[in-house]
Design a protein around this motif. Structure first.
Motif, PDB file in Angstrom:
ATOM      1  N   GLU A 132       1.084  -1.220  -0.169  1.00 24.76           N
ATOM      2  CA  GLU A 132       0.188  -0.031   0.285  1.00 24.76           C
ATOM      3  C   GLU A 132       0.992   1.232  -0.075  1.00 24.76           C
ATOM      4  N   GLY A 133       0.659   2.140  -1.104  1.00 31.37           N
ATOM      5  CA  GLY A 133       1.477   3.123  -0.960  1.00 31.37           C
ATOM      6  C   GLY A 133       2.568   3.264  -2.126  1.00 31.37           C
ATOM      7  N   ILE A 134       2.802   1.885  -2.838  1.00 31.37           N
ATOM      8  CA  ILE A 134       3.751   1.786  -3.795  1.00 31.37           C
ATOM      9  C   ILE A 134       2.975   1.339  -5.082  1.00 31.37           C
ATOM     10  N   VAL A 135       2.067   0.497  -5.005  1.00 27.20           N
ATOM     11  CA  VAL A 135       1.302   0.250  -6.362  1.00 27.20           C
ATOM     12  C   VAL A 135       0.257   1.119  -6.745  1.00 27.20           C
ATOM     13  N   THR A 136       0.243   1.744  -7.952  1.00 29.12           N
ATOM     14  CA  THR A 136      -0.415   2.737  -8.569  1.00 29.12           C
ATOM     15  C   THR A 136      -1.352   2.267  -9.397  1.00 29.12           C
ATOM     16  N   LYS A 137      -2.473   3.026  -9.726  1.00 28.82           N
ATOM     17  CA  LYS A 137      -3.452   2.987 -10.721  1.00 28.82           C
ATOM     18  C   LYS A 137      -3.035   3.847 -11.803  1.00 28.82           C
ATOM     19  N   GLY A 138      -3.677   3.611 -12.970  1.00 29.86           N
ATOM     20  CA  GLY A 138      -3.500   4.482 -14.091  1.00 29.86           C
ATOM     21  C   GLY A 138      -3.476   5.855 -14.097  1.00 29.86           C
ATOM     22  N   ASP A 139      -4.300   6.271 -13.087  1.00 28.89           N
ATOM     23  CA  ASP A 139      -4.225   7.850 -12.821  1.00 28.89           C
ATOM     24  C   ASP A 139      -3.076   8.294 -12.018  1.00 28.89           C
ATOM     25  N   GLY A 140      -2.232   7.191 -11.427  1.00 29.68           N
ATOM     26  CA  GLY A 140      -1.303   7.706 -10.579  1.00 29.68           C
ATOM     27  C   GLY A 140      -1.667   7.630  -8.789  1.00 29.68           C
ATOM     28  N   SER A 141      -2.798   7.260  -8.720  1.00 24.63           N
ATOM     29  CA  SER A 141      -3.246   7.232  -7.374  1.00 24.63           C
ATOM     30  C   SER A 141      -2.794   5.809  -6.642  1.00 24.63           C
ATOM     31  N   PHE A 142      -2.480   5.586  -5.537  1.00 29.49           N
ATOM     32  CA  PHE A 142      -2.272   4.505  -4.915  1.00 29.49           C
ATOM     33  C   PHE A 142      -3.579   3.455  -4.780  1.00 29.49           C
ATOM     34  N   LEU A 143      -3.272   2.265  -5.036  1.00 30.63           N
ATOM     35  CA  LEU A 143      -4.284   1.337  -4.658  1.00 30.63           C
ATOM     36  C   LEU A 143      -4.377   0.903  -3.029  1.00 30.63           C
ATOM     37  N   LYS A 144      -5.572   0.679  -2.501  1.00 29.32           N
ATOM     38  CA  LYS A 144      -5.873   0.506  -1.168  1.00 29.32           C
ATOM     39  C   LYS A 144      -5.466  -0.976  -1.037  1.00 29.32           C
ATOM     40  N   LEU A 145      -5.077  -1.332   0.403  1.00 28.90           N
ATOM     41  CA  LEU A 145      -4.884  -2.541   0.519  1.00 28.90           C
ATOM     42  C   LEU A 145      -5.650  -3.866   0.295  1.00 28.90           C
ATOM     43  N   ARG A 146      -6.998  -3.271   0.379  1.00 30.87           N
ATOM     44  CA  ARG A 146      -8.139  -4.513   0.072  1.00 30.87           C
ATOM     45  C   ARG A 146      -8.152  -4.833  -1.352  1.00 30.87           C
ATOM     46  N   THR A 147      -7.938  -3.466  -2.228  1.00 28.80           N
ATOM     47  CA  THR A 147      -8.016  -3.797  -3.550  1.00 28.80           C
ATOM     48  C   THR A 147      -6.769  -4.728  -4.040  1.00 28.80           C
ATOM     49  N   ILE A 148      -5.339  -4.270  -3.313  1.00 27.94           N
ATOM     50  CA  ILE A 148      -4.232  -5.218  -3.669  1.00 27.94           C
ATOM     51  C   ILE A 148      -4.388  -6.729  -3.466  1.00 27.94           C
ATOM     52  N   GLU A 149      -5.370  -6.958  -2.097  1.00 30.22           N
ATOM     53  CA  GLU A 149      -5.453  -8.236  -1.497  1.00 30.22           C
ATOM     54  C   GLU A 149      -6.283  -8.999  -2.573  1.00 30.22           C
ATOM     55  N   THR A 150      -7.290  -8.359  -3.160  1.00 34.16           N
ATOM     56  CA  THR A 150      -8.288  -9.038  -3.999  1.00 34.16           C
ATOM     57  C   THR A 150      -7.501  -9.385  -5.191  1.00 34.16           C
ATOM     58  N   LYS A 151      -6.733  -8.363  -5.821  1.00 34.10           N
ATOM     59  CA  LYS A 151      -5.991  -8.679  -7.086  1.00 34.10           C
ATOM     60  C   LYS A 151      -5.048 -10.074  -7.073  1.00 34.10           C
ATOM     61  N   LEU A 152      -4.621  -9.920  -5.692  1.00 30.64           N
ATOM     62  CA  LEU A 152      -3.570 -10.953  -5.567  1.00 30.64           C
ATOM     63  C   LEU A 152      -4.344 -12.305  -5.400  1.00 30.64           C
ATOM     64  N   GLY A 153      -5.507 -12.378  -4.860  1.00 29.07           N
ATOM     65  CA  GLY A 153      -6.192 -13.743  -4.873  1.00 29.07           C
ATOM     66  C   GLY A 153      -6.741 -13.843  -6.468  1.00 29.07           C
ATOM     67  N   ASN A 154      -7.069 -13.177  -7.032  1.00 29.90           N
ATOM     68  CA  ASN A 154      -7.397 -13.429  -8.584  1.00 29.90           C
ATOM     69  C   ASN A 154      -6.168 -13.992  -9.235  1.00 29.90           C
ATOM     70  N   LEU A 155      -5.237 -13.130  -8.758  1.00 29.74           N
ATOM     71  CA  LEU A 155      -3.748 -13.771  -9.798  1.00 29.74           C
ATOM     72  C   LEU A 155      -3.437 -15.185  -9.263  1.00 29.74           C
ATOM     73  N   ARG A 156      -3.569 -15.411  -8.021  1.00 32.05           N
ATOM     74  CA  ARG A 156      -3.503 -17.034  -7.551  1.00 32.05           C
ATOM     75  C   ARG A 156      -4.049 -17.979  -8.102  1.00 32.05           C
ATOM     76  N   ILE A 157      -5.598 -17.411  -8.614  1.00 32.40           N
ATOM     77  CA  ILE A 157      -6.377 -18.418  -9.340  1.00 32.40           C
ATOM     78  C   ILE A 157      -6.233 -18.567 -10.746  1.00 32.40           C
ATOM     79  N   ASP A 158      -5.620 -17.432 -11.325  1.00 29.91           N
ATOM     80  CA  ASP A 158      -5.224 -17.339 -12.655  1.00 29.91           C
ATOM     81  C   ASP A 158      -4.209 -18.342 -12.939  1.00 29.91           C
ATOM     82  N   LEU A 159      -3.063 -18.221 -12.144  1.00 27.76           N
ATOM     83  CA  LEU A 159      -1.868 -18.987 -12.247  1.00 27.76           C
ATOM     84  C   LEU A 159      -1.897 -20.239 -11.532  1.00 27.76           C
ATOM     85  N   ASN A 160      -3.078 -20.595 -10.760  1.00 26.66           N
ATOM     86  CA  ASN A 160      -3.192 -21.818 -10.154  1.00 26.66           C
ATOM     87  C   ASN A 160      -2.070 -21.820  -9.187  1.00 26.66           C
TER      88      ASN A 160
END
Length: 225
Positions: A179-207
């Motif tokens: 949190e405070g490192i990963v940014t969206k397209g507009d330059g704003s930082f992603l919230k921790l919950r959004t990062i955790e959700t994205k990580l969960g989806n990535l784990r599913i995608d890559l098994n």
């Protein structure tokens, strides 16, 4: 008199060459020439191009007998040299390399007509690949085809945020540090919950079983270095 299809086999292991020759004998009657170096393979193709050209090349990717004096130190360099000279020859990679990133790069960048695996290749598959190549078609053995399909699907699913997370993940002991490192397209930082959700989806995608496994699989697929 019927002209035989000329086939050149390039491999640094004589037993592999003999295995391919035996398979070819089961398939048909071909004019087969062999060599154990990429330099010699290129010279054979070049010197015979205008008089008695080869129609098919079977080549490995790795050659352990390359030296400092070798001009072409592996199958990728051989294929590049052939394509740079516009030699009219169909190229079949026959190798033990199954690493997704290497397979993907070879097929994407060098566009061989066939990709076969030594350990799973028999006369039937070699014959099928030959027929495909001679008909100006392509053939990738099932395992390789599946890897490429999966790599393409995953590549489509990867966005800039996913790449950022995968690259940063090994550098931080806690997910909260992202949190405070990963940014969206507009330059704003992603919230921790959004990062955790994205990580969960990535784990599913890559098994992937966990985040460590996720990073390893992302590297194996060539998504990150």
């Amino acid at each position: 008199m019927e002209t035989k299809t000329r086939i050149l086999i390039a491999d640094d292991h004589q037993l592999v060459i003999q295995g391919i020759i035996c398979s070819l004998k089961e398939v048909g009657n071909f004019d087969v020439v062999t060599t154990n170096t990429c330099d010699k393979a290129f010279q054979l193709i070049k010197t015979n191009q205008n008089t008695n050209p080869f129609q098919i090349l079977f080549t490995d990717l790795s050659f352990d007998n390359s030296t400092e004096d070798s001009l072409l130190d592996g199958g990728e360099e051989l294929i590049k040299a052939i394509k740079n000279n516009d030699f009219d020859i169909k190229i079949a990679v026959i190798t033990g390399h199954t690493e997704t990133n290497r397979v993907y790069n070879v097929i994407s960048n060098l566009n061989p007509n066939a990709y076969l695996l030594k350990s799973k290749c028999d006369a039937t598959e070699i014959g099928f690949a030959l027929n495909k190549m001679l008909a100006n078609d392509y053939y990738y053995t099932h395992e390789i085809h599946q890897k490429i399909m999966r790599r393409n699907v995953i590549q489509i699913q990867m966005d800039d945020v996913a790449i950022q997370i995968l690259k940063e993940l090994p550098n931080h002991p806690k997910i909260s540090n992202l949190e405070g490192i990963v940014t969206k397209g507009d330059g704003s930082f992603l919230k921790l919950r959004t990062i955790e959700t994205k990580l969960g989806n990535l784990r599913i995608d890559l098994n992937a079983n966990n985040n460590t496994d996720l990073v390893l699989k992302a590297k194996e697929l060539g998504i990150i270095d």
